[in-house]
Design a protein around this motif. Structure first.
Motif, PDB file in Angstrom:
ATOM      1  N   TRP A 107      -6.726  16.785 -23.451  1.00  0.00           N
ATOM      2  CA  TRP A 107      -7.071  18.114 -23.467  1.00  0.00           C
ATOM      3  C   TRP A 107      -6.866  18.585 -21.825  1.00  0.00           C
ATOM      4  O   TRP A 107      -6.533  19.745 -21.758  1.00  0.00           O
ATOM      5  N   LEU A 108      -7.285  17.864 -21.127  1.00  0.00           N
ATOM      6  CA  LEU A 108      -7.286  18.222 -19.615  1.00  0.00           C
ATOM      7  C   LEU A 108      -5.895  18.395 -19.238  1.00  0.00           C
ATOM      8  O   LEU A 108      -5.767  19.568 -18.621  1.00  0.00           O
ATOM      9  N   PHE A 109      -5.162  17.385 -19.180  1.00  0.00           N
ATOM     10  CA  PHE A 109      -3.887  17.553 -18.433  1.00  0.00           C
ATOM     11  C   PHE A 109      -2.754  18.161 -19.265  1.00  0.00           C
ATOM     12  O   PHE A 109      -1.827  18.398 -18.502  1.00  0.00           O
ATOM     13  N   LEU A 110      -2.882  18.091 -20.675  1.00  0.00           N
ATOM     14  CA  LEU A 110      -1.546  18.533 -21.318  1.00  0.00           C
ATOM     15  C   LEU A 110      -2.033  19.952 -21.836  1.00  0.00           C
ATOM     16  O   LEU A 110      -1.107  21.009 -21.607  1.00  0.00           O
ATOM     17  N   LEU A 111      -3.380  20.523 -21.694  1.00  0.00           N
ATOM     18  CA  LEU A 111      -3.619  21.910 -22.153  1.00  0.00           C
ATOM     19  C   LEU A 111      -4.184  22.603 -21.252  1.00  0.00           C
ATOM     20  O   LEU A 111      -3.909  23.628 -20.804  1.00  0.00           O
ATOM     21  N   LYS A 112      -5.527  22.237 -20.683  1.00  0.00           N
ATOM     22  CA  LYS A 112      -6.582  22.920 -20.027  1.00  0.00           C
ATOM     23  C   LYS A 112      -5.729  23.217 -18.728  1.00  0.00           C
ATOM     24  O   LYS A 112      -5.932  24.624 -18.131  1.00  0.00           O
ATOM     25  N   GLN A 113      -5.226  22.519 -18.014  1.00  0.00           N
ATOM     26  CA  GLN A 113      -4.576  22.680 -16.703  1.00  0.00           C
ATOM     27  C   GLN A 113      -3.408  23.508 -16.683  1.00  0.00           C
ATOM     28  O   GLN A 113      -2.527  23.682 -15.746  1.00  0.00           O
ATOM     29  N   ARG A 114      -2.880  23.998 -17.791  1.00  0.00           N
ATOM     30  CA  ARG A 114      -1.444  24.745 -18.054  1.00  0.00           C
ATOM     31  C   ARG A 114      -1.941  26.174 -17.814  1.00  0.00           C
ATOM     32  O   ARG A 114      -0.978  27.141 -17.644  1.00  0.00           O
ATOM     33  N   LEU A 115      -3.395  26.460 -18.068  1.00  0.00           N
ATOM     34  CA  LEU A 115      -3.614  27.915 -18.001  1.00  0.00           C
ATOM     35  C   LEU A 115      -5.120  27.846 -17.223  1.00  0.00           C
ATOM     36  O   LEU A 115      -5.886  27.480 -18.003  1.00  0.00           O
ATOM     37  N   PRO A 116      -5.231  28.659 -16.003  1.00  0.00           N
ATOM     38  CA  PRO A 116      -6.568  28.420 -15.393  1.00  0.00           C
ATOM     39  C   PRO A 116      -7.586  29.521 -15.886  1.00  0.00           C
ATOM     40  O   PRO A 116      -8.010  30.447 -14.896  1.00  0.00           O
ATOM     41  N   PHE A 117      -7.912  29.765 -17.173  1.00  0.00           N
ATOM     42  CA  PHE A 117      -8.710  30.652 -17.527  1.00  0.00           C
ATOM     43  C   PHE A 117      -9.995  30.808 -16.963  1.00  0.00           C
ATOM     44  O   PHE A 117     -10.664  31.722 -16.954  1.00  0.00           O
ATOM     45  N   GLY A 118     -10.545  29.695 -16.401  1.00  0.00           N
ATOM     46  CA  GLY A 118     -11.863  29.631 -15.704  1.00  0.00           C
ATOM     47  C   GLY A 118     -11.704  30.212 -14.300  1.00  0.00           C
ATOM     48  O   GLY A 118     -12.875  30.229 -13.848  1.00  0.00           O
ATOM     49  N   MET A 119     -10.533  30.432 -13.915  1.00  0.00           N
ATOM     50  CA  MET A 119     -10.270  31.080 -12.564  1.00  0.00           C
ATOM     51  C   MET A 119     -10.072  32.419 -12.411  1.00  0.00           C
ATOM     52  O   MET A 119      -9.382  32.914 -11.379  1.00  0.00           O
ATOM     53  N   MET A 120     -10.369  33.238 -13.550  1.00  0.00           N
ATOM     54  CA  MET A 120      -9.866  34.600 -13.622  1.00  0.00           C
ATOM     55  C   MET A 120     -10.409  35.474 -12.404  1.00  0.00           C
ATOM     56  O   MET A 120      -9.629  36.239 -12.129  1.00  0.00           O
ATOM     57  N   LYS A 121     -11.488  35.143 -11.751  1.00  0.00           N
ATOM     58  CA  LYS A 121     -11.922  36.027 -10.630  1.00  0.00           C
ATOM     59  C   LYS A 121     -11.659  35.216  -9.269  1.00  0.00           C
ATOM     60  O   LYS A 121     -12.188  35.722  -8.493  1.00  0.00           O
ATOM     61  N   GLY A 122     -10.871  34.181  -9.353  1.00  0.00           N
ATOM     62  CA  GLY A 122     -10.394  33.476  -8.220  1.00  0.00           C
ATOM     63  C   GLY A 122      -9.200  33.903  -7.587  1.00  0.00           C
ATOM     64  O   GLY A 122      -8.729  33.534  -6.483  1.00  0.00           O
ATOM     65  N   GLY A 123      -8.713  35.142  -7.876  1.00  0.00           N
ATOM     66  CA  GLY A 123      -7.516  35.701  -7.225  1.00  0.00           C
ATOM     67  C   GLY A 123      -6.432  35.125  -7.921  1.00  0.00           C
ATOM     68  O   GLY A 123      -6.441  34.488  -8.950  1.00  0.00           O
ATOM     69  N   ALA A 124      -5.247  35.370  -7.203  1.00  0.00           N
ATOM     70  CA  ALA A 124      -3.765  35.042  -7.822  1.00  0.00           C
ATOM     71  C   ALA A 124      -3.624  33.756  -7.445  1.00  0.00           C
ATOM     72  O   ALA A 124      -2.806  33.267  -8.451  1.00  0.00           O
ATOM     73  N   LEU A 125      -3.908  32.973  -6.542  1.00  0.00           N
ATOM     74  CA  LEU A 125      -3.411  31.910  -6.204  1.00  0.00           C
ATOM     75  C   LEU A 125      -3.779  30.758  -7.131  1.00  0.00           C
ATOM     76  O   LEU A 125      -2.648  29.953  -7.413  1.00  0.00           O
ATOM     77  N   PRO A 126      -4.871  30.599  -7.972  1.00  0.00           N
ATOM     78  CA  PRO A 126      -4.799  29.498  -9.123  1.00  0.00           C
ATOM     79  C   PRO A 126      -3.797  30.024 -10.102  1.00  0.00           C
ATOM     80  O   PRO A 126      -3.258  28.778 -10.592  1.00  0.00           O
ATOM     81  N   TRP A 127      -3.620  31.078 -10.417  1.00  0.00           N
ATOM     82  CA  TRP A 127      -2.628  31.216 -11.417  1.00  0.00           C
ATOM     83  C   TRP A 127      -1.257  31.182 -10.797  1.00  0.00           C
ATOM     84  O   TRP A 127      -0.332  30.364 -11.597  1.00  0.00           O
ATOM     85  N   VAL A 128      -0.859  31.508  -9.606  1.00  0.00           N
ATOM     86  CA  VAL A 128       0.367  31.139  -9.138  1.00  0.00           C
ATOM     87  C   VAL A 128       0.587  29.737  -9.020  1.00  0.00           C
ATOM     88  O   VAL A 128       1.691  29.138  -9.359  1.00  0.00           O
ATOM     89  N   SER A 129      -0.380  29.034  -8.462  1.00  0.00           N
ATOM     90  CA  SER A 129      -0.238  27.462  -8.493  1.00  0.00           C
ATOM     91  C   SER A 129      -0.091  26.824  -9.876  1.00  0.00           C
ATOM     92  O   SER A 129       1.021  25.994 -10.097  1.00  0.00           O
TER      93      SER A 129
END
Length: 344
Positions: A171-193
């Protein structure tokens, strides 16, 4: 047992701050040593990966045992990525960051997304008011009792070893870490990364599909990632989920005390200690996260009294799996059975 030993007779928080000053001299990495650590990790990983692939390609099935050491060295690569995230591996921000990003493609862990989540974990570990980011979800007994039956069942399933260490890594490595939904307020960097890491993973998979075939690549690399992920989750679990860990709330929470007593000293055998990048010396790491992992044994050598704080052995750690609820009255983690007996 967890034996609290302090450098003086002053209050606990003051003693932990004293340790912060003592540990400051270990924060400087040795650039040559860091490069050597990276080399002796990436080369064996590549070699065992190749052995596993050629074993698969030529039908030498017993050679697939190489997946296990490959996973061990991938776990060690993640520990280097972890130090890069703390800025402690090379102590040069750009070099640490780009090293972490490249390694993140192999570990399938977007570096900047993970670094931000992990920083939140370090800043709030052991704080009952700040749970939920970068940690294992842990409820107090009263919180658990206030849940509906369905939510209690969901929590029990979440804390079950087969889910935590079996389904969890996938779940963590194949799915959850593919889309950083928990970082919506963290700016663009988590999404770009995350998107950049995903693109790099796809590019590597496409290159592998062209060179050796997508099927063989997935049959080798996915088990390696999942085994390394399961081991990583296990380490993270036992380093905070032990009986006499420290949790507090409000004004009772103090970072130095929570760092020193809320993380364990997971005293592993020498080989496992090396493969896991000394991450078992976790209480020292939480107290001073800028210490490179290869210098953590120096701390215990120079200050052996730290070795007894939060110490658990490999055998002790197996009993930590049943500890699932925080008992506010007894100030310790307990099992479901113990919670029911103590709070009928």
């Amino acid at each position: 047992m967890n034996t609290h030993v302090y450098p003086s007779a002053s209050p606990v928080e003051q003693d932990a701050r004293t340790w912060l000053k003592i540990l400051a001299k270990y924060r400087q990495p040795r650039i040559g040593r860091s490069a050597f650590e990276l080399l002796v990790t990436i080369v064996p990983f590549a070699c065992f990966w190749a052995i596993a692939y050629f074993s698969l390609a030529y039908g030498v099935w017993y050679g697939l045992i190489a997946i296990i050491p490959a996973a061990a060295f991938l776990l060690r690569l993640f520990m280097i990525q972890h130090d890069c995230g703390h800025g402690s591996f090379f102590a040069r921000r750009a070099l640490d960051d780009w090293s972490g990003r490249v390694i993140g493609v192999l570990t399938m862990t977007p570096y900047d997304y993970w670094r931000r989540s992990h920083a939140a974990h370090h800043a709030s570990a052991g704080n009952l008011d700040e749970r939920g980011t970068g940690d294992i979800t842990t409820l107090t007994i009263s919180e658990y009792r206030a849940l509906s039956r369905l939510k209690r069942l969901r929590y029990r399933l979440y804390r079950h070893p087969l889910v935590m260490f079996g389904i969890g890594p996938a779940w963590l490595f194949l799915l959850k870490q593919r889309l950083p939904f928990g970082m919506m307020k963290g700016g663009a960097l988590p999404w770009v990364s995350t998107m950049t890491t995903n693109a790099a993973i796809l590019a590597c998979a496409a290159l592998a599909a062209w060179a050796i075939g997508l099927g063989p690549f997935l049959l080798v690399h996915l088990p390696i990632v999942l085994l390394a992920g399961a081991a990583g989750i296990w380490l993270f679990y036992v380093q905070h989920q032990f009986e006499e860990t420290h949790w507090s709330a409000g004004e009772d929470w103090h970072f130095p005390r929570a760092a020193l007593h809320g993380a364990s000293h997971y005293d592993l055998p020498l080989v496992l200690r090396w493969l896991t990048g000394n991450i078992g010396i976790h209480h020292v790491h939480h107290l001073s996260s800028r210490i490179p992992y290869y210098r953590l044994p120096e701390v215990l050598r120079d200050h052996p009294q730290l070795a007894d704080i939060g110490r658990i052995t490999l055998w002790d750690s197996l009993r930590c799996v049943k500890l699932v609820l925080w008992d506010d009255r007894r100030q310790r983690l307990v099992s479901f059975r113990d919670a029911a007996a103590a709070h009928p």
